[in-house]
Design a protein around this motif. Structure first.
Motif, PDB file in Angstrom:
ATOM      1  N   ASN B 301       0.834  -1.203   0.000  1.00  0.00           N
ATOM      2  CA  ASN B 301       0.000   0.000   0.000  1.00  0.00           C
ATOM      3  C   ASN B 301       0.866   1.249   0.000  1.00  0.00           C
ATOM      4  OD1 ASN B 301      -2.482  -1.443   0.236  1.00  0.00           O
ATOM      5  ND2 ASN B 301      -1.929  -1.857   2.372  1.00  0.00           N
ATOM      6  N   PRO B 302       0.254   2.379  -0.344  1.00  0.00           N
ATOM      7  CA  PRO B 302       1.014   3.635  -0.206  1.00  0.00           C
ATOM      8  C   PRO B 302       1.300   3.879   1.277  1.00  0.00           C
ATOM      9  CG  PRO B 302      -1.122   3.987  -1.302  1.00  0.00           C
ATOM     10  CD  PRO B 302      -1.089   2.571  -0.886  1.00  0.00           C
ATOM     11  N   PRO B 303       2.383   4.575   1.585  1.00  0.00           N
ATOM     12  CA  PRO B 303       2.727   4.791   2.989  1.00  0.00           C
ATOM     13  C   PRO B 303       1.734   5.720   3.683  1.00  0.00           C
ATOM     14  CG  PRO B 303       4.185   6.047   1.554  1.00  0.00           C
ATOM     15  CD  PRO B 303       3.345   5.189   0.658  1.00  0.00           C
ATOM     16  N   ASP B 304       1.559   5.514   4.972  1.00  0.00           N
ATOM     17  CA  ASP B 304       0.721   6.383   5.786  1.00  0.00           C
ATOM     18  C   ASP B 304       1.626   7.489   6.335  1.00  0.00           C
ATOM     19  OD1 ASP B 304      -0.609   7.645   7.818  1.00  0.00           O
ATOM     20  OD2 ASP B 304      -1.309   5.806   8.803  1.00  0.00           O
ATOM     21  N   GLU B 305       1.623   8.639   5.639  1.00  0.00           N
ATOM     22  CA  GLU B 305       2.610   9.673   5.958  1.00  0.00           C
ATOM     23  C   GLU B 305       2.441  10.211   7.374  1.00  0.00           C
ATOM     24  OE1 GLU B 305       3.092  12.626   2.852  1.00  0.00           O
ATOM     25  OE2 GLU B 305       2.077  11.256   1.472  1.00  0.00           O
ATOM     26  N   GLU B 306       1.190  10.500   7.725  1.00  0.00           N
ATOM     27  CA  GLU B 306       0.960  11.077   9.039  1.00  0.00           C
ATOM     28  C   GLU B 306       1.359  10.086  10.122  1.00  0.00           C
ATOM     29  OE1 GLU B 306      -2.990  12.919   9.072  1.00  0.00           O
ATOM     30  OE2 GLU B 306      -2.728  12.844  11.254  1.00  0.00           O
ATOM     31  N   LEU B 308       3.499   7.669   9.971  1.00  0.00           N
ATOM     32  CA  LEU B 308       4.947   7.493  10.064  1.00  0.00           C
ATOM     33  C   LEU B 308       5.590   8.635  10.853  1.00  0.00           C
ATOM     34  CD1 LEU B 308       6.004   6.169   6.535  1.00  0.00           C
ATOM     35  CD2 LEU B 308       6.365   5.039   8.726  1.00  0.00           C
ATOM     36  N   VAL B 309       5.148   9.855  10.543  1.00  0.00           N
ATOM     37  CA  VAL B 309       5.724  11.000  11.252  1.00  0.00           C
ATOM     38  C   VAL B 309       5.411  10.901  12.739  1.00  0.00           C
ATOM     39  CG1 VAL B 309       5.623  13.500  11.528  1.00  0.00           C
ATOM     40  CG2 VAL B 309       5.702  12.496   9.232  1.00  0.00           C
ATOM     41  N   ASN B 310       4.158  10.549  13.065  1.00  0.00           N
ATOM     42  CA  ASN B 310       3.775  10.403  14.469  1.00  0.00           C
ATOM     43  C   ASN B 310       4.635   9.372  15.177  1.00  0.00           C
ATOM     44  OD1 ASN B 310       1.847  12.242  15.118  1.00  0.00           O
ATOM     45  ND2 ASN B 310       0.202  11.063  14.129  1.00  0.00           N
ATOM     46  N   PHE B 311       4.718   8.201  14.546  1.00  0.00           N
ATOM     47  CA  PHE B 311       5.387   7.077  15.188  1.00  0.00           C
ATOM     48  C   PHE B 311       6.892   7.303  15.289  1.00  0.00           C
ATOM     49  CE2 PHE B 311       7.176   2.652  14.755  1.00  0.00           C
ATOM     50  CZ  PHE B 311       6.878   2.263  16.046  1.00  0.00           C
ATOM     51  N   LEU B 312       7.499   7.702  14.175  1.00  0.00           N
ATOM     52  CA  LEU B 312       8.959   7.806  14.169  1.00  0.00           C
ATOM     53  C   LEU B 312       9.452   9.103  14.805  1.00  0.00           C
ATOM     54  CD1 LEU B 312       9.826   6.327  10.660  1.00  0.00           C
ATOM     55  CD2 LEU B 312      10.121   5.263  12.894  1.00  0.00           C
ATOM     56  N   VAL B 313       8.841  10.222  14.436  1.00  0.00           N
ATOM     57  CA  VAL B 313       9.360  11.498  14.914  1.00  0.00           C
ATOM     58  C   VAL B 313       8.896  11.776  16.335  1.00  0.00           C
ATOM     59  CG1 VAL B 313       9.485  13.954  14.474  1.00  0.00           C
ATOM     60  CG2 VAL B 313       9.441  12.361  12.562  1.00  0.00           C
ATOM     61  N   LYS B 314       7.563  11.701  16.534  1.00  0.00           N
ATOM     62  CA  LYS B 314       7.049  12.098  17.847  1.00  0.00           C
ATOM     63  C   LYS B 314       7.366  11.063  18.913  1.00  0.00           C
ATOM     64  CE  LYS B 314       3.693  15.364  16.266  1.00  0.00           C
ATOM     65  NZ  LYS B 314       2.432  15.266  15.542  1.00  0.00           N
ATOM     66  N   GLU B 315       7.148   9.765  18.581  1.00  0.00           N
ATOM     67  CA  GLU B 315       7.329   8.760  19.630  1.00  0.00           C
ATOM     68  C   GLU B 315       8.767   8.304  19.760  1.00  0.00           C
ATOM     69  OE1 GLU B 315       4.521   5.520  19.388  1.00  0.00           O
ATOM     70  OE2 GLU B 315       2.989   6.901  18.616  1.00  0.00           O
ATOM     71  N   ASN B 316       9.515   8.302  18.639  1.00  0.00           N
ATOM     72  CA  ASN B 316      10.839   7.695  18.719  1.00  0.00           C
ATOM     73  C   ASN B 316      12.000   8.614  18.350  1.00  0.00           C
ATOM     74  OD1 ASN B 316      10.484   4.819  19.563  1.00  0.00           O
ATOM     75  ND2 ASN B 316       8.976   4.948  17.909  1.00  0.00           N
ATOM     76  N   GLY B 317      11.718   9.899  18.294  1.00  0.00           N
ATOM     77  CA  GLY B 317      12.798  10.868  18.181  1.00  0.00           C
ATOM     78  C   GLY B 317      13.585  10.852  16.884  1.00  0.00           C
ATOM     79  N   PHE B 318      12.970  10.405  15.768  1.00  0.00           N
ATOM     80  CA  PHE B 318      13.669  10.473  14.480  1.00  0.00           C
ATOM     81  C   PHE B 318      13.669  11.915  13.979  1.00  0.00           C
ATOM     82  CE2 PHE B 318      14.012   6.128  12.393  1.00  0.00           C
ATOM     83  CZ  PHE B 318      13.960   5.441  13.585  1.00  0.00           C
ATOM     84  N   ASN B 319      14.597  12.199  13.104  1.00  0.00           N
ATOM     85  CA  ASN B 319      14.666  13.515  12.488  1.00  0.00           C
ATOM     86  C   ASN B 319      13.525  13.693  11.472  1.00  0.00           C
ATOM     87  OD1 ASN B 319      15.339  15.439  10.424  1.00  0.00           O
ATOM     88  ND2 ASN B 319      17.390  15.549  11.328  1.00  0.00           N
ATOM     89  N   ALA B 326      12.350  10.360   3.225  1.00  0.00           N
ATOM     90  CA  ALA B 326      12.210   8.925   2.968  1.00  0.00           C
ATOM     91  C   ALA B 326      10.829   8.616   2.398  1.00  0.00           C
ATOM     92  CB  ALA B 326      12.445   8.142   4.249  1.00  0.00           C
ATOM     93  N   ILE B 327       9.816   9.307   2.917  1.00  0.00           N
ATOM     94  CA  ILE B 327       8.459   9.070   2.409  1.00  0.00           C
ATOM     95  C   ILE B 327       8.385   9.459   0.934  1.00  0.00           C
ATOM     96  CG2 ILE B 327       6.044   9.776   2.612  1.00  0.00           C
ATOM     97  CD1 ILE B 327       6.560  10.062   5.648  1.00  0.00           C
ATOM     98  N   GLU B 328       9.041  10.574   0.604  1.00  0.00           N
ATOM     99  CA  GLU B 328       9.082  10.994  -0.806  1.00  0.00           C
ATOM    100  C   GLU B 328       9.704   9.898  -1.669  1.00  0.00           C
ATOM    101  OE1 GLU B 328       7.690  13.558  -2.316  1.00  0.00           O
ATOM    102  OE2 GLU B 328       6.826  13.811  -0.318  1.00  0.00           O
TER     103      GLU B 328
END
Lengths: 262, 399
Positions: B301-306, B308-319, B326-328
């Protein structure tokens, strides 16, 4: 023993220039009927099939079916050393691991021998069945080259669709979209300027422009190009080589996700 | 950890079963990957020095997410369609092997404590590697991440490797990618190594073809499984003194482990007291996997952009920038994964031509399409033509 003498040597130079960027190494097959090549690009998306019939050579000797593996880049380098009016002779002995290209100037005052090492190339030969195509478009080759070049400045893929209206080439990219429609046109001064569309069934297929652009390197070989399309098959882009044979490029289409589930 | 020495055995005895391929040539291919194995590697390799791990603000380890994210992006970017298979319940036999690994880990933990006390950096590095363990939390994190990226996940009933192989056999995927050679023993028709090595290493992908393995080793699938058990697998011990090469000789000579046991010099070779080779064989041959009609549907499926940002950036401190870029990349890769291949339309055909240069030697006769070609046949060919070691071109055309 193999000896093929081609008076119009520039033809071989043009052939090499048109395929050397698509395929790096390939086997040339030589039989009593002609000199041919079939090779795929490294990703197995495109295939080139070349045939130069024996009758097109001034002298043609091939004692038994042979294949010679060559690096096309190196071969092109050697052929660059031949003048445009030179007569080219391809020679190879049985069991030898080299091939010799002999270039003779038209008035016979200069003769050059270039010897090239052959290679072992494991390549898969594909059987290409004769097929009926849904639509066949014949148009000036320079026109087709122009369309491919123009579209690739906008997008990466071209959608070719043939309908009763004509043949439409379209693309879409980040900066916008483009559509080019060519209508059937047979009222021209020279037959090679005509655009002829034979259609059994409308077709609509998508291809990578990168490959199409590479195919158009064969434009100097022929004034016209024939594009055969079927929804079930790779497209064939064919350039006839006058009185000798053809160079055909096959390209697998892009397939939409849902159709891909098999 | 796979089959002992199988790679070398194949390289020496069945060279044409392995082919180097470019990473880029796998666009539009569906590839099954053993997720648990990958996660383990990430925990060892990604962002770890000694006992320090890559963590988020809450102090939870994120190495596995980092690794899974960048590797999957790399696959998707090349137009590859990965499917990750997670381990289910290990079969009973493997529990022994796992218990061993567990004990090793316990030892390593002790050693690590020692090393830390002494401040011995080299040992800290060495032992902390060995204490790495994949937890359920790690697995769940990765499943969530993959889900958000639009990559399918399969939960195997038992061993992930076996399920990967089953997906490959049924044609749901093109190949299995792993570093673990027992994919072949499980019968994966195509098996890829080094697919997931970092691109910086520039190692080409090695593609193994099962049919060629059997053809060249001149074995049936059952015999090949026996060969792997004899060489040493995860499920049971091997006989001391018998390695891959001896095992191959014995299998060729006797045909099965039963016959080998009957004929083996028991004084020279000690057969382990408890040697459940039959059970191991059954696990390779009929592993617990989804039956063909119950195999899960694989959908990309197409990626779930929102998400991914929530999970990786907000919860796990990714840049943030890294994640959006990467989503692009995932979106841009879509065009690659739709490119068809000529083989889907045209089938290989024989040419009538003979290479002017190449010399053809007799051993090629052993790769003939008769699976049961015995040595005696080969010898007779050699007698006929042994002197020149060359087959006349006219006889090859018909092959």
């Amino acid at each position: 023993m193999l000896e093929l003498r081609l008076v119009q040597g520039s033809l071989l130079k043009k052939v090499l220039d048109s395929i050397k960027d698509l395929v790096t190494d390939a086997n040339f097959d030589c039989s009593a009927t002609g000199f041919s090549l079939q090779a795929m690009d490294s990703s197995h998306v495109a295939l080139v099939a070349l045939l130069l019939r024996a009758e097109g050579f001034e002298h043609y000797r091939c004692d038994r079916n042979l294949s010679m593996g060559m690096n096309l880049g190196n071969m092109a380098k050697m052929l660059k050393c031949a003048g445009n009016d030179d007569i080219i002779t391809i020679k190879a002995d049985d069991g030898s691991d080299t091939v010799t290209f002999m270039f003779e100037s038209p008035n016979q005052d200069k003769i050059a021998d270039f010897e090239m090492k052959l290679m072992d190339i494991d390549s898969e030969h594909l059987g290409i069945p004769e097929a009926e195509y849904d639509a066949i478009v014949r148009m000036p080759s320079s026109e087709f080259a122009r369309i491919c070049r123009d579209l690739s400045s906008i997008g990466d893929t071209v959608v070719i669709s043939v309908t009763k209206e004509g043949v439409k080439f379209s693309t879409r990219g980040d900066i916008g979209a483009a559509n080019i429609v060519c209508r059937q046109n047979t009222t021209v001064d020279k037959p090679e300027e005509a655009t002829v569309i034979e259609m059994n069934k409308p077709v609509n297929l998508t291809f990578a422009l990168r490959y199409m652009n590479s195919f158009t390197k064969a434009t100097p070989l022929s004034n016209t190009v024939t594009i055969s399309l079927s929804s079930e098959l790779p497209v064939v882009v064919e350039y006839k080589i006058a009185e000798m044979g053809y160079i055909r490029f096959y390209l697998a289409p892009k397939i939409e996700e849902d159709e891909n589930e098999s | 950890m796979g089959i002992k020495g199988l790679t070398k055995l194949l390289a020496d005895n069945a060279p044409s079963c392995m082919k180097e391929q470019k990473f880029e040539s796998y666009f539009n291919r569906k590839i099954a990957i053993d997720a648990s194995m990958s996660i383990y590697q990430f925990l060892i390799v990604v962002g770890r020095t000694g006992t320090e791990m890559l963590t988020n603000e809450a102090g939870e380890v994120t190495s596995h997410l980092q690794g899974m994210f960048s590797r999957t992006i790399r696959l998707l970017e090349a137009g590859i369609k990965p499917v990750y298979v997670f381990d289910g319940q290990p079969p009973d036999l493997k529990k022994q092997e796992l218990a061993k690994r567990y004990a090793k880990r316990a030892d390593a933990t002790e050693d690590l404590t020692d090393a830390i006390a002494k401040g011995d950096k080299e040992s800290i590095e060495k032992f902390s590697k060995r204490t790495v363990k994949v937890t359920k939390q790690h697995n769940d994190d990765c499943k969530k991440l993959l889900g958000l990226m639009g990559v399918p996940v399969v939960e195997a009933p038992s061993e992930a490797e076996a399920q990967c192989a089953a997906l490959c056999k049924s044609g749901k995927v093109y190949a299995v990618a792993s570093e673990d050679m027992d994919s072949l023993t499980f019968g994966a028709s195509k098996f890829l190594r080094h697919l997931m090595d970092p691109s910086s290493k520039k190692i080409p992908v090695m593609e193994f073809e099962m049919s060629k393995v059997l053809e060249e080793l001149n074995l049936t699938m059952d015999q090949f499984i026996d060969l792997c058990i004899l060489s040493g697998c995860d499920y049971c011990e091997s006989i001391k003194g018998i390695g891959g090469l001896t095992a191959l000789k014995l299998i060729r000579q006797h045909g099965s482990i039963e016959n080998i046991l009957e004929n083996l010099n028991k004084e020279r070779y000690q057969i382990p007291d408890e040697w459940p080779y039959q059970e191991a064989r059954r696990l390779f041959k009929e592993p617990e996997v989804y039956p063909g009609n119950e195999e899960p549907e694989l959908k990309w499926n197409p990626p779930d952009e929102e998400g991914l940002v929530n999970f990786l950036v907000k919860e796990n401190g990714f840049n943030v920038d890294r994640v959006t870029k990467a989503i692009e990349k995932i979106k841009a890769a879509k065009s690659k994964s739709s490119q068809g291949r000529l083989e889907a339309f045209f089938k290989p055909a024989a040419t009538g031509s003979v290479p002017i240069k190449r010399k053809i030697f007799i051993p090629i006769a052993m790769t003939s399409h008769q699976p049961n070609l015995k040595y005696s046949n080969v010898e007779s060919i050699e007698e006929n033509d042994g002197k020149t070691n060359r087959i006349e071109p006219s006889t090859i055309i018909c092959l």
